[in-house]
Design a protein around this motif. Structure first.
Motif, PDB file in Angstrom:
ATOM      1  N   ASP A   1      13.025  33.887  33.842  1.00 40.20           N
ATOM      2  CA  ASP A   1      13.234  35.026  34.917  1.00 40.20           C
ATOM      3  C   ASP A   1      13.396  34.679  36.345  1.00 40.20           C
ATOM      4  N   SER A   2      13.425  35.728  37.209  1.00 38.94           N
ATOM      5  CA  SER A   2      13.661  35.175  38.640  1.00 38.94           C
ATOM      6  C   SER A   2      12.412  35.874  39.431  1.00 38.94           C
ATOM      7  N   THR A   3      12.057  35.138  40.649  1.00 36.43           N
ATOM      8  CA  THR A   3      10.873  35.469  41.357  1.00 36.43           C
ATOM      9  C   THR A   3      11.082  35.593  42.691  1.00 36.43           C
ATOM     10  N   LYS A   4      10.674  36.279  43.471  1.00 34.69           N
ATOM     11  CA  LYS A   4      10.759  36.496  45.060  1.00 34.69           C
ATOM     12  C   LYS A   4       9.576  35.864  45.528  1.00 34.69           C
ATOM     13  N   MET A   5       9.690  35.175  46.642  1.00 38.35           N
ATOM     14  CA  MET A   5       8.423  34.285  47.124  1.00 38.35           C
ATOM     15  C   MET A   5       8.762  34.872  48.614  1.00 38.35           C
ATOM     16  N   ALA A   6       7.604  35.635  49.354  1.00 42.15           N
ATOM     17  CA  ALA A   6       7.930  35.998  50.612  1.00 42.15           C
ATOM     18  C   ALA A   6       7.391  35.214  51.556  1.00 42.15           C
ATOM     19  N   CYS A   7       7.839  35.537  52.582  1.00 42.81           N
ATOM     20  CA  CYS A   7       7.560  34.261  53.970  1.00 42.81           C
ATOM     21  C   CYS A   7       7.978  35.028  55.218  1.00 42.81           C
ATOM     22  N   VAL A   8       7.129  35.835  56.010  1.00 38.46           N
ATOM     23  CA  VAL A   8       7.491  36.648  57.184  1.00 38.46           C
ATOM     24  C   VAL A   8       6.439  36.283  58.354  1.00 38.46           C
ATOM     25  N   PHE A   9       7.307  36.168  59.237  1.00 37.23           N
ATOM     26  CA  PHE A   9       6.585  36.018  60.512  1.00 37.23           C
ATOM     27  C   PHE A   9       6.411  37.172  61.382  1.00 37.23           C
TER      28      PHE A   9
ATOM     29  N   MET B   1      14.086  33.162  64.997  1.00 38.70           N
ATOM     30  CA  MET B   1      13.762  31.811  64.254  1.00 38.70           C
ATOM     31  C   MET B   1      14.737  30.798  64.524  1.00 38.70           C
ATOM     32  N   THR B   2      14.122  29.638  64.669  1.00 38.60           N
ATOM     33  CA  THR B   2      15.205  28.492  65.184  1.00 38.60           C
ATOM     34  C   THR B   2      15.316  27.400  63.855  1.00 38.60           C
ATOM     35  N   LYS B   3      14.315  27.565  62.795  1.00 28.05           N
ATOM     36  CA  LYS B   3      14.569  26.811  61.782  1.00 28.05           C
ATOM     37  C   LYS B   3      13.665  27.387  60.559  1.00 28.05           C
TER      38      LYS B   3
ATOM     39  N   LEU C   1      14.946  24.246  50.345  1.00 30.13           N
ATOM     40  CA  LEU C   1      16.127  24.984  51.079  1.00 30.13           C
ATOM     41  C   LEU C   1      15.637  24.673  52.639  1.00 30.13           C
ATOM     42  N   GLN C   2      16.784  24.641  53.205  1.00 28.41           N
ATOM     43  CA  GLN C   2      16.622  24.453  54.777  1.00 28.41           C
ATOM     44  C   GLN C   2      17.632  25.367  55.324  1.00 28.41           C
ATOM     45  N   TYR C   3      17.300  26.054  56.413  1.00 30.01           N
ATOM     46  CA  TYR C   3      18.271  26.952  57.083  1.00 30.01           C
ATOM     47  C   TYR C   3      18.179  26.998  58.425  1.00 30.01           C
ATOM     48  N   TYR C   4      19.305  26.907  58.930  1.00 27.67           N
ATOM     49  CA  TYR C   4      19.411  26.820  60.727  1.00 27.67           C
ATOM     50  C   TYR C   4      20.117  28.070  61.071  1.00 27.67           C
ATOM     51  N   PRO C   5      19.560  29.211  61.584  1.00 30.06           N
ATOM     52  CA  PRO C   5      20.185  30.401  61.648  1.00 30.06           C
ATOM     53  C   PRO C   5      21.448  30.296  62.754  1.00 30.06           C
TER      54      PRO C   5
ATOM     55  N   GLY D   1      15.348  37.334  52.537  1.00 29.27           N
ATOM     56  CA  GLY D   1      14.795  38.106  53.616  1.00 29.27           C
ATOM     57  C   GLY D   1      15.730  38.180  54.905  1.00 29.27           C
ATOM     58  N   ASP D   2      15.415  38.789  55.828  1.00 34.94           N
ATOM     59  CA  ASP D   2      16.398  39.275  57.012  1.00 34.94           C
ATOM     60  C   ASP D   2      15.846  38.139  58.169  1.00 34.94           C
ATOM     61  N   ILE D   3      16.715  37.313  58.155  1.00 33.49           N
ATOM     62  CA  ILE D   3      16.343  36.146  59.250  1.00 33.49           C
ATOM     63  C   ILE D   3      16.308  37.068  60.787  1.00 33.49           C
ATOM     64  N   SER D   4      16.952  37.806  60.959  1.00 32.20           N
ATOM     65  CA  SER D   4      16.865  38.372  62.478  1.00 32.20           C
ATOM     66  C   SER D   4      15.573  38.927  62.484  1.00 32.20           C
TER      67      SER D   4
END
Length: 384
Positions: free
Chosen positions: A149-157, A165-167, A184-188, A211-214
């Protein structure tokens, strides 16, 4: 003439309004989950260089309108107070008139109004700002998902300020002493996920940003969950030097196969080493049970036959009692007897002969057994 004009223009541009010796900002609202963190901004913007001498943060709720100290800053010293100790930090740059507050591990009792006051050096003007904090139930920190199956893991500041967000980092660990693995690593600024040198390892092509990075939302979607994916997933959101962390524990459940167990599918591991003996025993027991069942059925049939016979005899007896046979006695003199009597000179002898009288037609029709008996007797008489 020029100085008062400058003071009036600045509040108009920044959506401030003036009170008696106060500069008050419109009140923003913020909604966070229990256990998360909240950044409440308090920044005094000015076209001139100003020096902050004191910052006060106070709290009041609907139940208790009295102000409770959260934190104060004075002479380069930041001091958390009361129940907010070890949970609040002054994260703003004081040199830039930024007295923003970070509240960590939010609790239900933290819901209310937070007031910020900034005092400037050699100024009677006090900058004030209020933030209304709404606290909602905690998001689950443990997730359960089936294999495949699939699952969503939330992380919101959550923040009242437009801090970008810078990183974003997501790290996986299967245990306390296990090696951490980059998920995963993400640089906006690059606007594309940047992988680990091993190209995300076993999470390749299975993890996507959800999620919405903005809006400082670094939630991810894990697809095609495997049994080995169970463990701790830690999210880290960076806003410059500020870091927000959240850990989620993922439990992976195996899907039970739906198979029909038959004697042919039983393996020696299930039956043990004596599987042949067990099978022979089952067959013998089945044969004995069948034999016992047949014997019981025969006895039951015999008992039923005996009961039927007894019932028939009783019916005949009852019939005889209800309709007893009527007999007629008459005397018959034969020719031989008369001649013998004449020769011998003996007196006349009389012989009694008993003949049955057949039942009436009415009683015969009412009783089938009596009808059958009458027919048989009639045949016998005709034969004679």
């Amino acid at each position: 003439m020029f100085f008062p004009l400058k003071i009036i223009l600045v509040p108009m541009l920044l959506d401030y309004f003036l009170g008696p010796n106060n500069l008050i900002v419109a009140t923003p609202e913020l909604t966070v989950h229990v256990g998360d963190s909240a950044l409440m901004g308090c920044v005094f913007q000015s076209t001139e260089e100003k020096h902050v001498t004191k910052v006060d943060w106070m709290f009041s709720s609907e139940e208790d309108t009295r102000d409770e100290y959260v934190l104060y800053y004075y002479a380069n010293l930041s001091v958390p107070m009361g129940r907010f100790l070890n949970r609040v930090h002054l994260v703003g740059d004081i040199s830039r008139n930024d007295g923003s507050l970070l509240l960590q591990d939010v609790k239900e009792a933290d819901q209310g109004t937070y007031k910020c006051e900034i005092r400037l050096k050699m100024e009677s003007l006090v900058f004030k700002k209020e933030v209304v904090l709404h606290v909602i139930p905690e998001e689950p920190k443990e997730l359960m998902v089936h294999v495949g199956d699939s699952t969503k893991m939330a992380c919101v500041f959550q923040s009242t300020e437009e801090k970008r967000m810078t990183k974003l980092d997501w790290v996986f660990s299967s245990g306390q002493h296990a090696t951490k693995e980059i998920v995963l690593q993400y640089y906006p600024k690059l606007k594309v996920p940047v992988g680990f040198p091993q190209n995300w390892g076993r999470f390749q092509n299975r993890v996507n940003l959800a999620g919405d990075i903005s809006r400082n939302d670094g939630s991810i979607m894990l697809q095609g969950v495997k049994e080995s994916d169970g463990g701790n997933y830690t999210c880290s959101i960076y806003l410059g030097n500020l870091e927000f962390k959240k850990t989620i524990l993922l439990h992976v459940i195996l899907k039970e196969p739906r198979t029909l167990v038959t004697p042919a599918t039983l393996t020696p591991d299930i039956l043990g080493n004596n599987h042949l003996v067990i099978i022979v025993g089952i067959v013998c027991t089945t044969i004995l049970l069948l034999a016992a069942l047949i014997l019981i059925m025969k006895r039951t049939h015999r008992n039923k036959s005996s009961v039927n016979s007894t019932t028939l005899v009783k019916n005949l007896e009852n019939t005889k009692k209800v309709n007893p046979e009527k007999h007629i006695y008459s005397s018959i003199s034969t020719k031989e007897v008369i001649q013998e009597e004449e020769l011998t000179g003996k007196s006349e002898a009389t012989y009694m002969t008993m003949n049955p009288v057949w039942p009436s037609m009415r009683s015969t029709q009412n009783n089938p057994l009596e009808k059958k008996s009458a027919e048989e007797m009639l045949k016998t008489e005709q034969a004679f």
